[in-house]
Design a protein around this motif. Sequence first.
Motif, PDB file in Angstrom:
ATOM      1  N   LEU A   1       8.099   1.911 -10.097  1.00 57.47           N
ATOM      2  CA  LEU A   1       9.517   1.712  -9.940  1.00 57.47           C
ATOM      3  C   LEU A   1       9.536   0.612  -8.436  1.00 57.47           C
ATOM      4  O   LEU A   1       8.440   0.603  -8.041  1.00 57.47           O
ATOM      5  CB  LEU A   1       9.565   2.713  -9.529  1.00 57.47           C
ATOM      6  CG  LEU A   1       9.221   4.235  -8.550  1.00 57.47           C
ATOM      7  CD1 LEU A   1       9.875   3.900  -7.211  1.00 57.47           C
ATOM      8  CD2 LEU A   1       9.358   5.387  -9.020  1.00 57.47           C
ATOM      9  N   THR A   2      10.393  -0.038  -8.883  1.00 57.77           N
ATOM     10  CA  THR A   2      10.739  -0.169  -7.336  1.00 57.77           C
ATOM     11  C   THR A   2      12.842  -0.225  -6.772  1.00 57.77           C
ATOM     12  O   THR A   2      13.065  -0.465  -8.082  1.00 57.77           O
ATOM     13  CB  THR A   2      11.298  -1.928  -7.794  1.00 57.77           C
ATOM     14  OG1 THR A   2       9.684  -2.251  -7.967  1.00 57.77           O
ATOM     15  CG2 THR A   2      11.292  -2.988  -6.411  1.00 57.77           C
ATOM     16  N   VAL A   3      12.733   0.226  -5.584  1.00 58.67           N
ATOM     17  CA  VAL A   3      13.701   0.389  -5.235  1.00 58.67           C
ATOM     18  C   VAL A   3      13.667  -0.586  -4.607  1.00 58.67           C
ATOM     19  O   VAL A   3      13.738  -0.423  -2.945  1.00 58.67           O
ATOM     20  CB  VAL A   3      14.654   1.737  -4.444  1.00 58.67           C
ATOM     21  CG1 VAL A   3      16.087   2.313  -4.505  1.00 58.67           C
ATOM     22  CG2 VAL A   3      13.903   2.828  -5.760  1.00 58.67           C
ATOM     23  N   LYS A   4      15.132  -1.486  -4.602  1.00 58.67           N
ATOM     24  CA  LYS A   4      15.576  -2.641  -3.280  1.00 58.67           C
ATOM     25  C   LYS A   4      16.779  -2.823  -2.749  1.00 58.67           C
ATOM     26  O   LYS A   4      17.354  -1.323  -2.107  1.00 58.67           O
ATOM     27  CB  LYS A   4      16.524  -3.891  -4.464  1.00 58.67           C
ATOM     28  CG  LYS A   4      15.477  -4.361  -5.387  1.00 58.67           C
ATOM     29  CD  LYS A   4      16.122  -5.183  -6.503  1.00 58.67           C
ATOM     30  CE  LYS A   4      14.850  -5.980  -7.198  1.00 58.67           C
ATOM     31  NZ  LYS A   4      15.956  -6.673  -8.110  1.00 58.67           N
ATOM     32  N   CYS A   5      16.028  -3.271  -0.752  1.00 57.13           N
ATOM     33  CA  CYS A   5      17.254  -2.856   0.682  1.00 57.13           C
ATOM     34  C   CYS A   5      16.425  -4.355   0.911  1.00 57.13           C
ATOM     35  O   CYS A   5      16.111  -4.963   0.931  1.00 57.13           O
ATOM     36  CB  CYS A   5      16.127  -1.928   0.655  1.00 57.13           C
ATOM     37  SG  CYS A   5      16.874  -1.781   2.813  1.00 57.13           S
ATOM     38  N   THR A   6      17.612  -5.197   1.073  1.00 59.23           N
ATOM     39  CA  THR A   6      17.900  -6.014   2.343  1.00 59.23           C
ATOM     40  C   THR A   6      18.576  -5.548   3.426  1.00 59.23           C
ATOM     41  O   THR A   6      19.157  -4.466   3.428  1.00 59.23           O
ATOM     42  CB  THR A   6      18.916  -6.773   1.635  1.00 59.23           C
ATOM     43  OG1 THR A   6      20.015  -7.006   1.172  1.00 59.23           O
ATOM     44  CG2 THR A   6      17.693  -8.115   0.047  1.00 59.23           C
TER      45      THR A   6
END
Lengths: 115, 113
Positions: A19-24
């Motif tokens: 899983l990947t949960v994105k944040c910038t």
Amino acid sequence: AQSVAQPEDQVNVAEGNPLTVKCTYSVSGNPYLFWYVQYPNRGLQFLLKYITGDNLVKGSYGFEAEFNKSQTSFHLKKPSALVSDSALYFCAVRDILGGSYIPTFGRGTSLIVHP
Amino acid sequence: DTAVSQTPKYLVTQMGNDKSIKCEQNLGHDTMYWYKQDSKKFLKIMFSYNNKELIINETVPNRFSPKSPDKAHLNLHINSLELGDSAVYFCASSPHRGEETQYFGPGTRLLVL
């Protein structure tokens, strides 16, 4: 002001898959970045933070996050998702308010892990 | 042992009433906070106290009044409740004002009818 963006309201993944949960992020100066998790009807729990050093940060419950300066990202990852990982995930950046360091949170991403 | 506790867990009340939410931490931390989480889960800081001194007050209506009798307690009193006050209110603490990692309570779910 410092800020973070979480581009996905919801992420769906099958149990056992990565899983990947994105944040910038958008900051002036060096970023101090965090991930928190909120399980249903519970308060937020600290998962991990990046201050300096290795770009790959390891945290609680098998989660890790990768800091990428060129892409201004701090994505949360886990090699193999569990149904019990289903929760709301918040990315945060250190900000200064009233002479105190406080986290400024993103809007959260709901992670749903399907059996 | 509960590190940060809040009471009550649920609060249902009528518009115009006055209510209080209590928070206690047994971590020995110097700094405590109140956050509001709206229906879209957005989390916004309201107040912070450091050793009983108010250090953050984020444009919150003056119907909201925090009180810190000692550094282990931070209570929130709300006068003349409005429909828009319905939310989940979280208390949190950190070791000191220079430490950004925070420890959250379980939340108080306030519903104003």
